[in-house]
Scaffold this motif. Structure first.
Motif, mmCIF file in Angstrom:
data_model
loop_
_atom_site.group_PDB
_atom_site.id
_atom_site.type_symbol
_atom_site.label_atom_id
_atom_site.label_comp_id
_atom_site.label_asym_id
_atom_site.label_seq_id
_atom_site.Cartn_x
_atom_site.Cartn_y
_atom_site.Cartn_z
ATOM 1 N N ALA A 119 0.756 -1.420 -0.201
ATOM 2 C CA ALA A 119 0.417 0.002 0.129
ATOM 3 C C ALA A 119 1.034 1.461 -0.488
ATOM 4 C CB ALA A 119 -1.128 -0.186 0.955
ATOM 5 N N LEU A 120 1.545 1.603 1.125
ATOM 6 C CA LEU A 120 2.733 2.923 1.032
ATOM 7 C C LEU A 120 3.508 2.720 -0.516
ATOM 8 C CD1 LEU A 120 4.025 4.552 2.940
ATOM 9 C CD2 LEU A 120 5.527 3.300 3.426
ATOM 10 N N VAL A 121 4.477 1.803 -1.107
ATOM 11 C CA VAL A 121 4.684 2.665 -1.968
ATOM 12 C C VAL A 121 3.616 2.446 -3.537
ATOM 13 C CG1 VAL A 121 6.032 0.622 -4.067
ATOM 14 C CG2 VAL A 121 6.753 0.450 -1.543
ATOM 15 N N THR A 122 2.217 1.846 -3.353
ATOM 16 C CA THR A 122 1.189 2.235 -4.430
ATOM 17 C C THR A 122 1.112 3.495 -4.438
ATOM 18 O OG1 THR A 122 0.927 -0.290 -4.704
ATOM 19 C CG2 THR A 122 -0.582 1.221 -5.500
ATOM 20 N N ALA A 123 0.843 3.529 -3.234
ATOM 21 C CA ALA A 123 0.456 5.178 -3.064
ATOM 22 C C ALA A 123 1.946 6.650 -3.085
ATOM 23 C CB ALA A 123 0.665 5.319 -0.869
ATOM 24 N N GLY A 124 3.130 6.307 -2.876
ATOM 25 C CA GLY A 124 3.976 7.072 -3.298
ATOM 26 C C GLY A 124 4.207 6.486 -4.832
ATOM 27 N N ALA A 125 3.716 5.648 -5.443
ATOM 28 C CA ALA A 125 4.064 5.929 -6.854
ATOM 29 C C ALA A 125 3.173 6.790 -8.134
ATOM 30 C CB ALA A 125 4.565 4.731 -6.894
ATOM 31 N N SER A 126 1.828 6.586 -7.375
ATOM 32 C CA SER A 126 1.083 7.094 -7.959
ATOM 33 C C SER A 126 0.442 8.466 -7.146
ATOM 34 C CB SER A 126 -0.496 6.163 -7.303
ATOM 35 O OG SER A 126 -0.453 4.295 -7.712
ATOM 36 N N ALA A 127 1.055 8.713 -6.307
ATOM 37 C CA ALA A 127 1.089 10.411 -5.965
ATOM 38 C C ALA A 127 2.329 11.088 -7.011
ATOM 39 C CB ALA A 127 1.301 10.348 -4.383
ATOM 40 N N ALA A 128 3.309 10.381 -7.118
ATOM 41 C CA ALA A 128 4.114 10.979 -7.508
ATOM 42 C C ALA A 128 3.745 10.688 -9.661
ATOM 43 C CB ALA A 128 5.360 10.405 -7.744
#
Lengths: 186, 186
Positions: A119-128
């Motif tokens: 969830a953390l990695v997906t959130a970071g990647a999608s936000a960026a």
């Protein structure tokens, strides 16, 4: 009878053909974890070191772009660094599961953290990714202009780090699935 | 001896105290799935119906904002709709697990899709969150202005739908963990 049955089940672990498949899944999980650690490290470093300075002719000043200009890029670097640190720390436990594969509790702990990290990695990647998209395309409705015409190298670097991060998220999905398969055969 | 041992293990399912705990986890998983379906539906509908028209005095024209103005908001609506449809479709299978809880294969299939849906919902929510943040705060470095001064109601609605979507992602994490616990005790 039940105690006896559990004992007979454990004794047969090494010989049953299904068990060598599960050993394979456990080894694959370890390798995928290694791969995801590399991917998150690469994306955090690529984004963290992205910087470009271009002259603005009209104003005779320098335009400097770096990841900390946008909170989403900062979050991306933090999320990937945290995930990378966790994945490296989880490697010894994952290796332990290759040797002693019947430990359900430690496997469940790893699955819990793996899911949170996904969830953390997906959130970071999608936000960026949202910001990189806006930087490339802009948005006429919100009157946000594309800034990638001026910042070629910065935009390329951030796009590359996004690919590495999304790939790591995909590898984390595979890690969770292989963990679940291994748990189901413990 | 092994066949006998497996049979004796299955017979004891209904009586062992650990099994009632696992039955509880399976029922909890069903309820969480229901909750996540409601959360994703609410966030997709809140974002999908968000629209605001405000007059721009300086230009004597109307400024109209709706979710389809930004591709990240469209992605958010699609991601939450897909996750909601999947969660509703998974309910019968989840209910089947309450009755017949030893079916590992169908549980593994659900965990696989649950993990993919977690990534999808998190990606949609984070991508939209970036835009909502920019709309509220703007960014001086990229010369993107905050647009929420003009679009109060639209910004409030999108922020609300984000909360519902992140909550659904959190519930999906709990679904995956409870599935893994249930699988480990099958």
């Amino acid at each position: 009878m039940k105690t006896l049955s559990v004992e007979s089940g454990e004794t047969s672990h090494g010989t049953h053909p299904e068990n060598s498949m599960i050993n394979g899944v456990t080894i694959l999980e370890f390798l995928l974890r290694f791969l995801a650690a590399g991917g998150t490290l690469a994306s955090a470093m690529a984004m963290g070191t992205a910087e470009e300075t271009v002259p603005l002719l009209s104003q005779s000043v320098l335009l400097n772009a770096k990841f900390s200009d946008l909170p989403m890029f900062t979050f991306f670097v933090i999320a990937n660094s945290v995930a990378c640190a966790y994945l490296v720390l989880s490697l010894p436990l994952s290796f332990y599961h290759i040797i002693k594969r019947a430990d359900k509790n430690t496997r469940l702990i790893l699955v819990t953290f793996d899911t949170a990290m996904l969830a953390l990695v997906t959130a970071g990647a999608s936000a960026a990714a949202s910001i990189v998209y806006l930087a490339h395309e802009g948005n006429a409705n919100a009157n946000w202009s594309a800034v990638c015409q001026q910042l070629d190298s910065f935009c390329e670097r951030t796009s590359g780090s996004l690919i590495a991060s999304f790939a790591s998220a995909f590898v984390l999905i595979l890690v969770i699935i292989s963990s679940a398969i291994a748990i189901s055969h413990c």
